[in-house]
Design a protein around this motif. Structure first.
Motif, mmCIF file in Angstrom:
data_model
loop_
_atom_site.group_PDB
_atom_site.id
_atom_site.type_symbol
_atom_site.label_atom_id
_atom_site.label_comp_id
_atom_site.label_asym_id
_atom_site.label_seq_id
_atom_site.Cartn_x
_atom_site.Cartn_y
_atom_site.Cartn_z
ATOM 1 N N PHE A 59 -8.049 1.840 -5.303
ATOM 2 C CA PHE A 59 -7.452 1.403 -4.038
ATOM 3 C C PHE A 59 -6.025 1.935 -4.044
ATOM 4 O O PHE A 59 -5.200 1.543 -4.863
ATOM 5 C CB PHE A 59 -7.473 -0.116 -3.896
ATOM 6 C CG PHE A 59 -7.138 -0.564 -2.498
ATOM 7 C CD1 PHE A 59 -8.123 -0.604 -1.517
ATOM 8 C CD2 PHE A 59 -5.845 -0.900 -2.156
ATOM 9 C CE1 PHE A 59 -7.820 -0.984 -0.216
ATOM 10 C CE2 PHE A 59 -5.521 -1.282 -0.857
ATOM 11 C CZ PHE A 59 -6.524 -1.330 0.116
ATOM 12 N N VAL A 60 -5.760 2.876 -3.129
ATOM 13 C CA VAL A 60 -4.510 3.638 -3.133
ATOM 14 C C VAL A 60 -3.583 3.112 -2.032
ATOM 15 O O VAL A 60 -3.965 3.079 -0.858
ATOM 16 C CB VAL A 60 -4.793 5.141 -2.901
ATOM 17 C CG1 VAL A 60 -3.494 5.933 -2.961
ATOM 18 C CG2 VAL A 60 -5.774 5.659 -3.952
ATOM 19 N N PRO A 61 -2.358 2.691 -2.379
ATOM 20 C CA PRO A 61 -1.424 2.166 -1.368
ATOM 21 C C PRO A 61 -1.087 3.194 -0.300
ATOM 22 O O PRO A 61 -0.976 4.397 -0.579
ATOM 23 C CB PRO A 61 -0.180 1.806 -2.193
ATOM 24 C CG PRO A 61 -0.674 1.633 -3.590
ATOM 25 C CD PRO A 61 -1.810 2.605 -3.742
ATOM 26 N N THR A 62 -0.905 2.703 0.905
ATOM 27 C CA THR A 62 -0.578 3.576 2.036
ATOM 28 C C THR A 62 0.695 4.367 1.792
ATOM 29 O O THR A 62 0.804 5.535 2.187
ATOM 30 C CB THR A 62 -0.427 2.731 3.315
ATOM 31 O OG1 THR A 62 -1.675 2.081 3.578
ATOM 32 C CG2 THR A 62 -0.050 3.586 4.510
ATOM 33 N N GLU A 63 1.667 3.767 1.123
ATOM 34 C CA GLU A 63 2.936 4.466 0.917
ATOM 35 C C GLU A 63 2.774 5.689 0.020
ATOM 36 O O GLU A 63 3.598 6.614 0.071
ATOM 37 C CB GLU A 63 3.962 3.510 0.313
ATOM 38 C CG GLU A 63 3.567 2.947 -1.042
ATOM 39 C CD GLU A 63 4.522 1.864 -1.517
ATOM 40 O OE1 GLU A 63 4.706 1.764 -2.737
ATOM 41 O OE2 GLU A 63 5.056 1.130 -0.685
ATOM 42 N N ILE A 64 1.699 5.722 -0.780
ATOM 43 C CA ILE A 64 1.442 6.876 -1.646
ATOM 44 C C ILE A 64 0.660 7.953 -0.917
ATOM 45 O O ILE A 64 0.912 9.152 -1.078
ATOM 46 C CB ILE A 64 0.660 6.435 -2.905
ATOM 47 C CG1 ILE A 64 1.448 5.397 -3.696
ATOM 48 C CG2 ILE A 64 0.314 7.631 -3.781
ATOM 49 C CD1 ILE A 64 2.755 5.902 -4.239
ATOM 50 N N ALA A 65 -0.313 7.531 -0.104
ATOM 51 C CA ALA A 65 -1.192 8.487 0.584
ATOM 52 C C ALA A 65 -1.541 7.963 1.978
ATOM 53 O O ALA A 65 -2.668 7.530 2.223
ATOM 54 C CB ALA A 65 -2.449 8.734 -0.240
ATOM 55 N N PRO A 66 -0.598 8.002 2.904
ATOM 56 C CA PRO A 66 -0.849 7.460 4.248
ATOM 57 C C PRO A 66 -1.967 8.171 5.003
ATOM 58 O O PRO A 66 -2.618 7.578 5.868
ATOM 59 C CB PRO A 66 0.502 7.637 4.959
ATOM 60 C CG PRO A 66 1.220 8.702 4.182
ATOM 61 C CD PRO A 66 0.761 8.541 2.772
ATOM 62 N N PHE A 67 -2.237 9.429 4.650
ATOM 63 C CA PHE A 67 -3.263 10.219 5.343
ATOM 64 C C PHE A 67 -4.667 9.666 5.136
ATOM 65 O O PHE A 67 -5.585 9.982 5.899
ATOM 66 C CB PHE A 67 -3.194 11.682 4.893
ATOM 67 C CG PHE A 67 -3.280 11.858 3.408
ATOM 68 C CD1 PHE A 67 -4.513 11.948 2.757
ATOM 69 C CD2 PHE A 67 -2.123 11.941 2.645
ATOM 70 C CE1 PHE A 67 -4.594 12.097 1.390
ATOM 71 C CE2 PHE A 67 -2.191 12.100 1.261
ATOM 72 C CZ PHE A 67 -3.430 12.172 0.638
ATOM 73 N N LEU A 68 -4.868 8.845 4.106
ATOM 74 C CA LEU A 68 -6.205 8.317 3.845
ATOM 75 C C LEU A 68 -6.700 7.412 4.973
ATOM 76 O O LEU A 68 -7.914 7.276 5.171
ATOM 77 C CB LEU A 68 -6.226 7.543 2.517
ATOM 78 C CG LEU A 68 -6.051 8.357 1.234
ATOM 79 C CD1 LEU A 68 -6.001 7.434 0.024
ATOM 80 C CD2 LEU A 68 -7.186 9.368 1.073
ATOM 81 N N SER A 69 -5.790 6.803 5.702
ATOM 82 C CA SER A 69 -6.185 5.896 6.792
ATOM 83 C C SER A 69 -6.532 6.640 8.079
ATOM 84 O O SER A 69 -7.032 6.031 9.032
ATOM 85 C CB SER A 69 -5.077 4.876 7.059
ATOM 86 O OG SER A 69 -4.877 4.047 5.933
ATOM 87 N N LYS A 70 -6.279 7.949 8.111
ATOM 88 C CA LYS A 70 -6.654 8.799 9.243
ATOM 89 C C LYS A 70 -6.156 8.240 10.573
ATOM 90 O O LYS A 70 -6.864 8.240 11.583
ATOM 91 C CB LYS A 70 -8.171 8.994 9.293
ATOM 92 C CG LYS A 70 -8.734 9.652 8.044
ATOM 93 C CD LYS A 70 -10.247 9.793 8.096
ATOM 94 C CE LYS A 70 -10.775 10.438 6.825
ATOM 95 N NZ LYS A 70 -12.254 10.555 6.818
#
Length: 344
Positions: A59-70
């Motif tokens: 589970f990757v925090p948004t601040e690290i990889a915001p692109f995952l939430s599309k």
């Protein structure tokens, strides 16, 4: 990858072994990290680079990889906004996990080395699906310290070992990996305990683990051996992992027996014979003595993992578990077809 305590390392510093251009996408590359393949943006990484590799189920925090939430609102898990990493297929290529540049880690320069666990530094945790009320139960305490939890290493993290095992002609018991919920029951000096994957549970007739232990008379069966033993099983059926096998009620599938006094697992032949003697259902055995081909690769093992379940031949099996016939070496190969279908 598992750490010394048998727990999964969700994010680590890894070297990229190779990079090739995606055959069907002009803007994508395919990076190889050990036995894992990850689809990335064209030119983002090159062979030999150190990067952060995050395993599936992270589970990757948004601040690290915001692109995952599309562009959508991120999910929230354990108070963290982010997304779970799943196995996906991108333009026909299976991609597992996520690669991030090394500079996402605080103070990375001259500090982080290949193989280092950077999960905590990045706030990355393992995603665990919500536990149904019937399984959760009331915790009596942590998982007993005199037993081992049941996670197996994935074959993608064992590339050099697989090459060596194949060369040495190591032989394996191969079991179907049952898609259920892990349970452990033990009898130690007259004390009987029932555990979920991570906790020991208080006795409760409303709890599915305790009900199964009583239904299948596991305390009495262990006691009949006169030994201090722990049985490790998969509980499958109604309300568990969407009941993929379409079972009526619940069933158990034994996959390991731990001799508490000796401090070691029983070897396959003894385990299987004891399961027969005690009339305890064993996980399906695919091969009792299997030898890897000399040129065996991770891709070969993943292909081997594909197939229909022995429990219900109308559904895909989750994968295969491998246990050496000499010593105690274990690992698993999880079917990509199963992961793509189940969202794992």
């Amino acid at each position: 990858m598992l750490n010394a305590n048998g727990e999964r390392i969700m994010a680590r510093v890894a070297k990229i072994d190779s990079v090739v251009k995606h055959p069907d996408a002009d803007t994508l590359d395919i990076c190889q990290v050990g036995g894992w393949k990850v689809v990335t943006r064209l030119g983002e990484f090159k062979a030999g680079d150190l990067a952060v590799y995050c395993e599936p189920d992270s589970f990757v925090p948004t601040e690290i990889a915001p692109f995952l939430s599309k562009g959508k609102e991120p999910r929230v898990y354990q108070g963290i906004s982010g997304e779970k990493l799943r196995t996906v297929k991108l333009r026909g290529v299976v991609s597992q996990g996520l690669l991030l540049p090394l500079d996402v880690i605080p103070c990375h320069i001259n500090h982080w080395l290949e193989g280092d666990d950077c999960s905590a530094a990045l706030g990355i945790v393992k995603y665990e699906p919500p536990i149904p009320t019937s399984l959760a139960g009331l915790a009596k305490g942590n998982f007993p310290g005199f037993l081992y939890k049941t996670d197996l290493e994935r074959c993608q993290n064992l590339v050099p070992q697989i090459e060596q095992w194949a060369y040495n002609q190591v032989r394996w018991e191969v079991e179907e990996k049952v898609d259920g919920s892990s349970m452990t029951v033990y009898l130690r000096d007259g004390i009987f305990g029932v555990c979920s994957r991570n906790l020991e549970l208080q006795e409760d007739d409303n709890n599915s683990f305790w009900r199964a232990a009583k239904k299948f008379q596991l305390q009495e069966k262990i006691a009949s051996t006169g030994r201090n033993l722990a049985l490790q099983l998969e509980l499958a059926g109604n309300s568990i992992q969407k009941n993929p096998y379409k079972l009526a009620g619940h069933n158990i599938y034994l996959f390991d027996i731990y001799d508490i006094d000796a401090g070691q697992y029983l070897m396959p032949d003894e385990r299987y014979q004891l399961a027969l003697d005690l009339d305890i259902n064993h996980a399906p055995i695919i091969h009792s003595c299997w030898e890897m081909p000399v040129s065996c690769t991770v891709e070969d093992l993943l292909s081997f993992a594909e197939g229909k379940s022995t429990i219900n031949p109308t559904v895909e099996r989750e994968g295969l578990a491998f246990k050496s016939l000499i010593g105690r070496t274990t690992f698993k190969a999880v079917s990509n077809s199963f992961l793509l279908k189940s969202g794992g």
